[in-house]
Motif scaffolding. Structure first.
Motif, PDB file in Angstrom:
ATOM      1  N   UNK A  44      44.364  61.738  15.579  1.00 14.66           N
ATOM      2  CA  UNK A  44      43.721  62.694  15.036  1.00 14.66           C
ATOM      3  C   UNK A  44      44.341  63.100  13.823  1.00 14.66           C
ATOM      4  N   UNK A  45      45.735  63.417  13.863  1.00 15.10           N
ATOM      5  CA  UNK A  45      46.626  63.810  12.816  1.00 15.10           C
ATOM      6  C   UNK A  45      46.770  62.697  11.647  1.00 15.10           C
ATOM      7  N   UNK A  46      46.936  61.486  12.155  1.00 11.50           N
ATOM      8  CA  UNK A  46      47.093  60.312  11.170  1.00 11.50           C
ATOM      9  C   UNK A  46      45.744  60.019  10.208  1.00 11.50           C
ATOM     10  N   UNK A  47      44.778  60.526  11.019  1.00 11.15           N
ATOM     11  CA  UNK A  47      43.420  60.501  10.118  1.00 11.15           C
ATOM     12  C   UNK A  47      43.369  61.537   8.892  1.00 11.15           C
ATOM     13  N   UNK A  48      44.232  62.537   9.195  1.00 12.45           N
ATOM     14  CA  UNK A  48      44.301  63.685   8.218  1.00 12.45           C
ATOM     15  C   UNK A  48      45.324  63.372   7.400  1.00 12.45           C
ATOM     16  N   UNK A  49      45.962  62.286   7.528  1.00 12.58           N
ATOM     17  CA  UNK A  49      47.165  61.633   6.548  1.00 12.58           C
ATOM     18  C   UNK A  49      48.512  61.949   7.064  1.00 12.58           C
ATOM     19  N   UNK A  50      48.992  62.670   8.200  1.00 10.04           N
ATOM     20  CA  UNK A  50      50.105  62.883   8.798  1.00 10.04           C
ATOM     21  C   UNK A  50      50.824  61.280   9.324  1.00 10.04           C
ATOM     22  N   UNK A  51      52.020  61.317   9.029  1.00  3.68           N
ATOM     23  CA  UNK A  51      52.781  60.361   9.972  1.00  3.68           C
ATOM     24  C   UNK A  51      53.468  61.100  10.936  1.00  3.68           C
ATOM     25  N   UNK A  52      52.935  60.825  12.163  1.00  8.19           N
ATOM     26  CA  UNK A  52      53.468  61.646  13.187  1.00  8.19           C
ATOM     27  C   UNK A  52      54.751  61.081  13.776  1.00  8.19           C
ATOM     28  N   UNK A  53      55.681  61.843  13.983  1.00 15.00           N
ATOM     29  CA  UNK A  53      57.035  61.452  14.365  1.00 15.00           C
ATOM     30  C   UNK A  53      57.269  61.745  15.914  1.00 15.00           C
ATOM     31  N   UNK A  54      56.756  62.730  16.329  1.00 13.20           N
ATOM     32  CA  UNK A  54      56.946  63.090  17.807  1.00 13.20           C
ATOM     33  C   UNK A  54      55.921  64.129  18.401  1.00 13.20           C
ATOM     34  N   UNK A  55      55.384  63.986  19.553  1.00  6.93           N
ATOM     35  CA  UNK A  55      54.610  65.047  20.353  1.00  6.93           C
ATOM     36  C   UNK A  55      55.079  65.371  21.416  1.00  6.93           C
ATOM     37  N   UNK A  56      55.268  66.796  21.860  1.00  9.81           N
ATOM     38  CA  UNK A  56      55.674  67.174  23.288  1.00  9.81           C
ATOM     39  C   UNK A  56      54.844  68.094  23.631  1.00  9.81           C
ATOM     40  N   UNK A  57      54.783  68.092  25.177  1.00  8.09           N
ATOM     41  CA  UNK A  57      54.074  69.327  25.895  1.00  8.09           C
ATOM     42  C   UNK A  57      55.102  70.294  25.704  1.00  8.09           C
ATOM     43  N   UNK A  58      54.723  71.645  25.378  1.00  4.95           N
ATOM     44  CA  UNK A  58      55.701  72.588  25.536  1.00  4.95           C
ATOM     45  C   UNK A  58      54.792  73.903  25.989  1.00  4.95           C
ATOM     46  N   UNK A  59      54.933  74.381  27.179  1.00  2.00           N
ATOM     47  CA  UNK A  59      53.944  75.380  27.786  1.00  2.00           C
ATOM     48  C   UNK A  59      52.669  75.035  27.955  1.00  2.00           C
ATOM     49  N   UNK A  60      51.753  75.875  27.273  1.00  2.00           N
ATOM     50  CA  UNK A  60      50.408  75.491  27.201  1.00  2.00           C
ATOM     51  C   UNK A  60      49.965  74.657  25.923  1.00  2.00           C
ATOM     52  N   UNK A  61      50.703  74.431  25.104  1.00  2.00           N
ATOM     53  CA  UNK A  61      50.620  73.765  23.928  1.00  2.00           C
ATOM     54  C   UNK A  61      51.216  72.442  23.843  1.00  2.00           C
ATOM     55  N   UNK A  62      50.889  71.409  22.659  1.00  2.00           N
ATOM     56  CA  UNK A  62      51.622  70.404  22.081  1.00  2.00           C
ATOM     57  C   UNK A  62      52.436  71.016  20.980  1.00  2.00           C
ATOM     58  N   UNK A  63      53.465  70.638  20.891  1.00  2.00           N
ATOM     59  CA  UNK A  63      54.316  70.579  19.555  1.00  2.00           C
ATOM     60  C   UNK A  63      54.343  69.119  18.913  1.00  2.00           C
ATOM     61  N   UNK A  64      53.725  69.068  17.705  1.00  2.00           N
ATOM     62  CA  UNK A  64      53.525  68.172  16.904  1.00  2.00           C
ATOM     63  C   UNK A  64      54.580  68.047  15.684  1.00  2.00           C
ATOM     64  N   UNK A  65      55.477  67.084  15.716  1.00  2.00           N
ATOM     65  CA  UNK A  65      56.443  66.979  14.288  1.00  2.00           C
ATOM     66  C   UNK A  65      55.857  66.016  13.520  1.00  2.00           C
ATOM     67  N   UNK A  66      55.550  66.160  12.237  1.00  2.00           N
ATOM     68  CA  UNK A  66      55.027  65.156  11.447  1.00  2.00           C
ATOM     69  C   UNK A  66      55.415  65.217  10.092  1.00  2.00           C
ATOM     70  N   UNK A  67      55.361  64.219   9.279  1.00  2.00           N
ATOM     71  CA  UNK A  67      55.422  64.133   7.867  1.00  2.00           C
ATOM     72  C   UNK A  67      53.835  64.147   7.190  1.00  2.00           C
TER      73      UNK A  67
END
Length: 92
Positions: A44-67
């Motif tokens: 989904x994020x790559x379709x929006x033009x991001x280069x996703x570096x890392x995703x991790x579950x944190x509590x009740x959320x995901x944390x997404x690290x991208x360029x």
């Protein structure tokens, strides 16, 4: 040696815990079985033009690290049910 009372610990928790919850946010009450797969959030994020570096579950959320397309770093707290950011921080 200083002895810390239960009351002092309780007061500290009342002060610290709301800040900790705010750091990641509350994204969902749904069980993890209903969460989007990390690969689907990445797509989904790559379709929006991001280069996703890392995703991790944190509590009740995901944390997404991208360029983004300008190589600007983004840290996003994402709702794992719909993959939408609930909080974002961009770094140069």
């Amino acid at each position: 040696m200083k002895i810390v009372t239960v009351r002092q610990l309780s007061l500290a928790a009342l002060i610290v815990l709301p800040f900790a919850a705010h750091a990641t946010g509350t994204c969902t009450n749904e069980p993890k079985a209903k969460w989007m797969k990390e690969r689907d959030v990445t797509a989904q994020f790559e379709k929006e033009g991001y280069q996703v570096k890392r995703i991790k579950a944190e509590g009740t959320c995901y944390e997404v690290y991208a360029l983004d397309k300008n190589a600007k770093r983004h840290e996003m707290v994402v709702n794992p049910i719909d993959g939408k950011p609930v909080k974002e921080e961009a770094n140069e």
